[in-house]
Design a protein around this motif. Structure first.
Motif, PDB file in Angstrom:
ATOM      1  N   ALA A  10      35.000  48.906  45.769  1.00 20.58           N
ATOM      2  CA  ALA A  10      33.553  49.142  46.312  1.00 20.58           C
ATOM      3  C   ALA A  10      32.444  48.852  45.190  1.00 20.58           C
ATOM      4  CB  ALA A  10      33.231  50.496  46.868  1.00 20.58           C
ATOM      5  N   ALA A  11      31.461  48.411  45.532  1.00 24.19           N
ATOM      6  CA  ALA A  11      30.390  47.915  44.486  1.00 24.19           C
ATOM      7  C   ALA A  11      29.071  48.224  45.473  1.00 24.19           C
ATOM      8  CB  ALA A  11      30.686  46.391  44.087  1.00 24.19           C
ATOM      9  N   ARG A  12      28.270  48.512  44.520  1.00 26.89           N
ATOM     10  CA  ARG A  12      26.712  48.719  45.099  1.00 26.89           C
ATOM     11  C   ARG A  12      25.762  47.929  44.693  1.00 26.89           C
ATOM     12  NH1 ARG A  12      24.707  51.619  49.490  1.00 26.89           N
ATOM     13  NH2 ARG A  12      22.960  52.799  48.916  1.00 26.89           N
ATOM     14  N   SER A  13      25.175  47.183  45.461  1.00 22.96           N
ATOM     15  CA  SER A  13      24.076  46.101  45.260  1.00 22.96           C
ATOM     16  C   SER A  13      22.629  46.839  44.777  1.00 22.96           C
ATOM     17  CB  SER A  13      23.874  45.228  46.012  1.00 22.96           C
ATOM     18  OG  SER A  13      23.391  45.570  47.277  1.00 22.96           O
ATOM     19  N   LEU A  22      23.213  47.860  49.232  1.00 21.23           N
ATOM     20  CA  LEU A  22      24.191  47.762  50.297  1.00 21.23           C
ATOM     21  C   LEU A  22      25.561  47.963  49.610  1.00 21.23           C
ATOM     22  CD1 LEU A  22      23.551  44.830  52.522  1.00 21.23           C
ATOM     23  CD2 LEU A  22      23.675  47.042  53.257  1.00 21.23           C
ATOM     24  N   TRP A  23      26.394  48.436  50.141  1.00 23.09           N
ATOM     25  CA  TRP A  23      27.793  48.340  49.280  1.00 23.09           C
ATOM     26  C   TRP A  23      28.584  47.190  49.789  1.00 23.09           C
ATOM     27  CZ3 TRP A  23      29.561  52.061  46.191  1.00 23.09           C
ATOM     28  CH2 TRP A  23      28.926  53.113  46.138  1.00 23.09           C
ATOM     29  N   HIS A  24      29.349  46.575  48.907  1.00 19.13           N
ATOM     30  CA  HIS A  24      29.988  45.520  48.905  1.00 19.13           C
ATOM     31  C   HIS A  24      31.468  45.645  48.547  1.00 19.13           C
ATOM     32  CE1 HIS A  24      26.421  42.656  49.570  1.00 19.13           C
ATOM     33  NE2 HIS A  24      25.936  43.756  48.760  1.00 19.13           N
ATOM     34  N   ALA A  25      32.217  44.582  48.835  1.00 23.93           N
ATOM     35  CA  ALA A  25      33.589  44.542  48.235  1.00 23.93           C
ATOM     36  C   ALA A  25      33.729  43.724  47.408  1.00 23.93           C
ATOM     37  CB  ALA A  25      34.592  44.291  49.786  1.00 23.93           C
ATOM     38  N   VAL A  26      34.692  43.947  46.431  1.00 22.62           N
ATOM     39  CA  VAL A  26      34.860  43.377  45.228  1.00 22.62           C
ATOM     40  C   VAL A  26      36.599  42.952  45.098  1.00 22.62           C
ATOM     41  CG1 VAL A  26      34.939  42.855  42.844  1.00 22.62           C
ATOM     42  CG2 VAL A  26      33.076  43.661  43.914  1.00 22.62           C
ATOM     43  N   GLU A  27      36.823  41.631  45.130  1.00 21.46           N
ATOM     44  CA  GLU A  27      38.401  41.646  44.939  1.00 21.46           C
ATOM     45  C   GLU A  27      38.794  41.735  43.457  1.00 21.46           C
ATOM     46  OE1 GLU A  27      41.616  38.142  46.090  1.00 21.46           O
ATOM     47  OE2 GLU A  27      39.631  37.612  46.832  1.00 21.46           O
ATOM     48  N   LEU A  28      39.842  42.595  43.471  1.00 25.82           N
ATOM     49  CA  LEU A  28      40.437  43.005  41.968  1.00 25.82           C
ATOM     50  C   LEU A  28      41.457  42.007  41.623  1.00 25.82           C
ATOM     51  CD1 LEU A  28      40.501  46.770  42.217  1.00 25.82           C
ATOM     52  CD2 LEU A  28      38.502  45.434  41.334  1.00 25.82           C
ATOM     53  N   HIS A  29      41.020  41.632  40.360  1.00 25.81           N
ATOM     54  CA  HIS A  29      42.298  40.587  39.782  1.00 25.81           C
ATOM     55  C   HIS A  29      42.596  41.270  38.416  1.00 25.81           C
ATOM     56  CE1 HIS A  29      41.552  37.346  42.618  1.00 25.81           C
ATOM     57  NE2 HIS A  29      40.360  37.633  42.482  1.00 25.81           N
ATOM     58  N   SER A  37      31.746  50.122  36.625  1.00 26.05           N
ATOM     59  CA  SER A  37      30.604  49.909  36.249  1.00 26.05           C
ATOM     60  C   SER A  37      30.219  48.590  35.666  1.00 26.05           C
ATOM     61  CB  SER A  37      30.373  50.918  35.298  1.00 26.05           C
ATOM     62  OG  SER A  37      30.305  52.107  35.410  1.00 26.05           O
ATOM     63  N   ALA A  38      31.109  47.548  35.890  1.00 24.57           N
ATOM     64  CA  ALA A  38      30.841  46.180  35.586  1.00 24.57           C
ATOM     65  C   ALA A  38      30.100  45.462  36.742  1.00 24.57           C
ATOM     66  CB  ALA A  38      31.921  45.364  35.131  1.00 24.57           C
ATOM     67  N   CYS A  39      29.133  44.588  36.708  1.00 23.65           N
ATOM     68  CA  CYS A  39      28.452  43.843  37.784  1.00 23.65           C
ATOM     69  C   CYS A  39      29.616  42.676  37.983  1.00 23.65           C
ATOM     70  CB  CYS A  39      27.193  42.986  37.301  1.00 23.65           C
ATOM     71  SG  CYS A  39      26.094  44.163  37.350  1.00 23.65           S
ATOM     72  N   GLU A  40      30.091  42.566  39.300  1.00 19.74           N
ATOM     73  CA  GLU A  40      30.931  41.336  39.775  1.00 19.74           C
ATOM     74  C   GLU A  40      30.342  40.699  40.742  1.00 19.74           C
ATOM     75  OE1 GLU A  40      34.176  40.885  38.455  1.00 19.74           O
ATOM     76  OE2 GLU A  40      33.863  42.338  36.689  1.00 19.74           O
ATOM     77  N   LEU A  41      31.035  39.546  41.035  1.00 23.83           N
ATOM     78  CA  LEU A  41      30.788  38.778  42.267  1.00 23.83           C
ATOM     79  C   LEU A  41      31.614  39.354  43.416  1.00 23.83           C
ATOM     80  CD1 LEU A  41      29.456  36.039  43.253  1.00 23.83           C
ATOM     81  CD2 LEU A  41      31.445  34.947  42.870  1.00 23.83           C
ATOM     82  N   THR A  42      30.702  39.386  44.695  1.00 22.82           N
ATOM     83  CA  THR A  42      31.339  40.170  45.675  1.00 22.82           C
ATOM     84  C   THR A  42      32.102  39.245  46.470  1.00 22.82           C
ATOM     85  OG1 THR A  42      29.349  40.218  47.003  1.00 22.82           O
ATOM     86  CG2 THR A  42      29.541  42.449  45.296  1.00 22.82           C
ATOM     87  N   ALA A  48      27.072  42.897  42.426  1.00 21.55           N
ATOM     88  CA  ALA A  48      27.028  44.323  42.657  1.00 21.55           C
ATOM     89  C   ALA A  48      27.821  44.866  41.407  1.00 21.55           C
ATOM     90  CB  ALA A  48      27.424  44.745  44.193  1.00 21.55           C
ATOM     91  N   ARG A  49      27.345  46.211  41.143  1.00 23.35           N
ATOM     92  CA  ARG A  49      27.970  47.132  40.101  1.00 23.35           C
ATOM     93  C   ARG A  49      29.332  47.562  40.891  1.00 23.35           C
ATOM     94  NH1 ARG A  49      26.574  47.720  35.465  1.00 23.35           N
ATOM     95  NH2 ARG A  49      24.592  47.073  35.941  1.00 23.35           N
ATOM     96  N   VAL A  50      30.297  47.548  40.226  1.00 25.51           N
ATOM     97  CA  VAL A  50      31.707  48.109  40.972  1.00 25.51           C
ATOM     98  C   VAL A  50      31.945  49.439  40.439  1.00 25.51           C
ATOM     99  CG1 VAL A  50      34.083  47.880  40.542  1.00 25.51           C
ATOM    100  CG2 VAL A  50      32.921  46.035  40.616  1.00 25.51           C
ATOM    101  N   THR A  51      32.295  50.487  41.337  1.00 29.98           N
ATOM    102  CA  THR A  51      32.550  51.730  41.240  1.00 29.98           C
ATOM    103  C   THR A  51      33.934  52.139  41.713  1.00 29.98           C
ATOM    104  OG1 THR A  51      32.129  53.890  41.678  1.00 29.98           O
ATOM    105  CG2 THR A  51      31.419  52.391  43.434  1.00 29.98           C
ATOM    106  N   THR A  52      34.871  52.551  40.820  1.00 31.40           N
ATOM    107  CA  THR A  52      36.366  52.951  41.322  1.00 31.40           C
ATOM    108  C   THR A  52      36.318  54.117  41.872  1.00 31.40           C
ATOM    109  OG1 THR A  52      36.633  53.533  39.067  1.00 31.40           O
ATOM    110  CG2 THR A  52      37.232  51.332  39.863  1.00 31.40           C
ATOM    111  N   GLU A  53      35.110  54.705  42.077  1.00 31.07           N
ATOM    112  CA  GLU A  53      35.134  56.348  42.477  1.00 31.07           C
ATOM    113  C   GLU A  53      34.977  56.347  44.087  1.00 31.07           C
ATOM    114  OE1 GLU A  53      31.667  58.337  40.852  1.00 31.07           O
ATOM    115  OE2 GLU A  53      32.848  58.141  38.815  1.00 31.07           O
ATOM    116  N   GLN A  54      34.269  54.950  44.651  1.00 34.47           N
ATOM    117  CA  GLN A  54      34.484  54.803  46.132  1.00 34.47           C
ATOM    118  C   GLN A  54      35.676  54.084  46.702  1.00 34.47           C
ATOM    119  OE1 GLN A  54      32.246  56.477  48.288  1.00 34.47           O
ATOM    120  NE2 GLN A  54      31.224  57.314  46.629  1.00 34.47           N
ATOM    121  N   PRO A  55      36.511  54.528  47.513  1.00 36.81           N
ATOM    122  CA  PRO A  55      37.331  53.503  48.180  1.00 36.81           C
ATOM    123  C   PRO A  55      36.776  52.423  48.994  1.00 36.81           C
ATOM    124  CG  PRO A  55      37.341  55.609  49.408  1.00 36.81           C
ATOM    125  CD  PRO A  55      36.268  55.788  48.340  1.00 36.81           C
TER     126      PRO A  55
END
Length: 72
Positions: A10-13, A22-29, A37-42, A48-55
């Protein structure tokens, strides 16, 4: 035979003018610890900034509809 699974985080924009955050999805590689906490392309193409605390998927009302459809 190779089985490939896709993991999403999950990532928050940020809110932009009249657009709400909004909450977005980031594909993990990479391992989740490397993207926390890094900004990633959703999945939908925004940043959006990734958070691993939210599933993912999130059960919230402020989820990006494009990410929800693409990250099934």
């Amino acid at each position: 035979m190779m089985l490939q699974t896709t993991a999403f985080a999950a990532a928050r924009s940020r809110a932009h003018g009249p657009t709400a955050a909004l909450w977005h999805a980031v594909e993990l590689h990479r391992p989740p610890a490397e993207v926390d906490s890094a900004c990633e392309l959703t999945v939908c193409g925004s940043l959006a900034r990734v958070t691993t605390e939210q599933p993912w998927p999130l059960q919230a009302s402020d989820v990006c509809p494009a990410c929800a459809a693409l990250a099934r």
